[in-house]
Each structure stands twice: as C-alpha cells, then as structure tokens.
Design a protein around this motif. Sequence first.
Motif, short mmCIF file in Angstrom:
data_model
loop_
_atom_site.label_atom_id
_atom_site.label_comp_id
_atom_site.label_asym_id
_atom_site.label_seq_id
_atom_site.Cartn_x
_atom_site.Cartn_y
_atom_site.Cartn_z
N TYR A 68 -35.89 -19.68 11.75
CA TYR A 68 -37.16 -20.55 12.39
C TYR A 68 -38.41 -20.29 11.56
O TYR A 68 -38.58 -19.03 10.73
CB TYR A 68 -37.50 -20.10 13.79
CG TYR A 68 -36.49 -20.52 14.75
CD1 TYR A 68 -36.50 -21.76 15.29
CD2 TYR A 68 -35.63 -19.64 14.86
CE1 TYR A 68 -35.43 -22.13 16.15
CE2 TYR A 68 -34.40 -20.02 15.96
CZ TYR A 68 -34.42 -21.28 16.53
OH TYR A 68 -33.43 -21.69 17.21
N ILE B 258 -32.54 -16.63 18.28
CA ILE B 258 -33.57 -17.50 18.69
C ILE B 258 -35.03 -17.11 18.17
O ILE B 258 -36.03 -17.76 18.71
CB ILE B 258 -33.37 -17.93 20.19
CG1 ILE B 258 -33.72 -16.78 20.89
CG2 ILE B 258 -31.98 -18.74 20.40
CD1 ILE B 258 -33.96 -17.15 22.56
N HIS C 5 -37.35 -19.54 20.62
CA HIS C 5 -36.90 -20.89 20.67
C HIS C 5 -35.77 -21.19 21.46
O HIS C 5 -34.66 -21.45 20.80
CB HIS C 5 -36.71 -21.21 19.06
CG HIS C 5 -38.24 -21.11 18.26
ND1 HIS C 5 -39.15 -22.10 18.02
CD2 HIS C 5 -38.79 -20.06 17.68
CE1 HIS C 5 -40.27 -21.71 17.46
NE2 HIS C 5 -39.80 -20.42 17.11
N ASN C 6 -35.90 -21.33 22.68
CA ASN C 6 -34.73 -21.52 23.59
C ASN C 6 -34.49 -22.94 23.73
O ASN C 6 -33.33 -23.21 24.13
CB ASN C 6 -34.92 -20.67 24.71
CG ASN C 6 -34.65 -19.39 24.72
OD1 ASN C 6 -33.63 -18.79 24.54
ND2 ASN C 6 -35.64 -18.54 25.26
N ASP D 47 -33.34 -26.60 22.38
CA ASP D 47 -32.84 -27.25 21.30
C ASP D 47 -33.39 -28.50 20.92
O ASP D 47 -32.99 -29.58 21.65
CB ASP D 47 -31.33 -27.15 21.63
CG ASP D 47 -30.58 -27.81 20.10
OD1 ASP D 47 -31.23 -28.42 19.25
OD2 ASP D 47 -29.35 -27.87 20.16
N TYR D 48 -34.58 -28.64 20.29
CA TYR D 48 -35.26 -29.87 20.04
C TYR D 48 -34.36 -31.10 19.33
O TYR D 48 -34.54 -32.22 19.51
CB TYR D 48 -36.51 -29.74 19.38
CG TYR D 48 -37.53 -29.05 20.15
CD1 TYR D 48 -38.02 -29.71 21.24
CD2 TYR D 48 -37.78 -27.59 19.99
CE1 TYR D 48 -38.95 -29.07 22.04
CE2 TYR D 48 -38.77 -27.11 20.82
CZ TYR D 48 -39.44 -27.86 21.74
OH TYR D 48 -40.05 -27.03 22.50
N GLU D 49 -33.42 -30.45 18.44
CA GLU D 49 -32.44 -31.57 17.70
C GLU D 49 -31.47 -32.21 18.98
O GLU D 49 -31.57 -33.45 18.83
CB GLU D 49 -31.39 -30.79 17.04
CG GLU D 49 -32.18 -30.23 15.65
CD GLU D 49 -32.65 -31.16 14.58
OE1 GLU D 49 -32.06 -32.13 14.74
OE2 GLU D 49 -33.65 -30.56 14.12
N GLU D 50 -31.16 -31.54 19.97
CA GLU D 50 -30.28 -32.05 20.79
C GLU D 50 -31.16 -32.76 22.03
O GLU D 50 -30.72 -33.85 22.41
CB GLU D 50 -29.46 -31.05 21.49
CG GLU D 50 -28.29 -31.34 22.52
CD GLU D 50 -27.68 -30.49 23.03
OE1 GLU D 50 -27.64 -30.27 24.24
OE2 GLU D 50 -26.81 -29.76 22.11
N LYS E 55 -40.60 -28.42 16.54
CA LYS E 55 -39.63 -27.12 16.37
C LYS E 55 -40.41 -25.84 16.17
O LYS E 55 -40.08 -24.71 16.45
CB LYS E 55 -38.95 -27.50 15.29
CG LYS E 55 -37.78 -28.57 15.63
CD LYS E 55 -36.99 -28.85 14.35
CE LYS E 55 -36.30 -30.18 14.48
NZ LYS E 55 -35.44 -30.59 13.20
#
Length: 190
Positions: free
Chosen positions: A7, A31, A131-132, A134-137, A163
């Motif tokens: 990240y 994460i 970062h828990n 998942d912004y991609e998903e 992100k």
Amino acid sequence: MKNPSTYQAPTHLSAFVSYENSAYFQEMIAIEWRGQLQSSTKGKKFKIHYCGEYATDIDLLVDHENYPVLVYAEDVETKERILLFDYAKHGYDAMFCDEYDEEILQEREEQLQELELGGAYTFEIIAYAYHNIDYEEEMEEFLNENNEIELLSGAIITPEELKRNGFDFFGIDVVDQYGNRQTIVEFELA
C-alpha cells in the motif's frame, strides 16, 4: 529501504515518510501500510500537539467532548508542523460517514496541547494504516450516478485516492529518547 508495504502512504503523509529504519518495519501484516515520519528537511525528532484527551486508563489519545482528535507533529529543529491525523478528515468514516460542524473543527486549533509521556516531549513517530476494504472488488458501491467516487463532502476523488485514503484503521506509535515505544493513537474508521 523502499516502502515495505503493498500500500502507498495516505496522501496527506506521502511527502513526510521514510522507510530507512528497518527496526520500525518488523512484523507488518499484509493489509498494513507503515512509515516513519520525517520533516521536509529530513528531521525525525518531533513534539506532538493534539486536540483531544490523553486517556490514562488506556494510554491513548481520544476525542474530547465535541472535538474529534486532531494530531500534529512539530519538527524540533525547524518548527515545521505536519498534520498526522484528523479524525474528521482521514479514513473511511470521515470520507463516507461522519460530518462535523465547521465551527467545532476550527475551535480545535485553539485547544491544542503538547504531549508529554513519562517526562519525554520529543519523539520519533511511526504512523500506520490498515486496509481491510477491497476497493477493487467493491468499487461499484462507491460510484455515484456519474460513475465518480463522491465523498460525503461532495469532493470527487480518483480510485487511487480511495485506495490510499480509505483506510479503516489508523495508528501512531512514538519512540522516546530512551527507545521506549508506545502507541498513542488507535482508531477503527469503518
């Protein structure tokens, strides 16, 4: 040493972090982003000013009455002030959930106090974010009708900013002149 995380630093800290001291980057989790604070002149010793309350029962900075926690670091040599964390601005809740009266946010600047821990007033600082999400998903959930990511404030941000800045946990550790390390900030933000 380069950034040991997958990240990137939150944008408000990206110009003020170093990854040189390998001792500060042991046992990171998948994460996590972590960085050591440094001023624009590469200084690594800071005084900490905060609005909030130091809760001695848990040894952490917490909100005080109507004031969300606000934490600055001040380079001991140059007096450069760096915003470390603002509960009203940083992380998932500030981006999508919580709103504060602007007058309250302004008043916090007048409420700042200097942190003292066991007689120490200057510290090295390690900041970290988890970062828990998942912004991609889950990107679709964050898009408005124009396929833009719109924050509670109305600001439009990029997926990359989401992100970096949409972390759901933020912490700050300090290290005094004797090498004692202590956590002073821990907030779940989602």
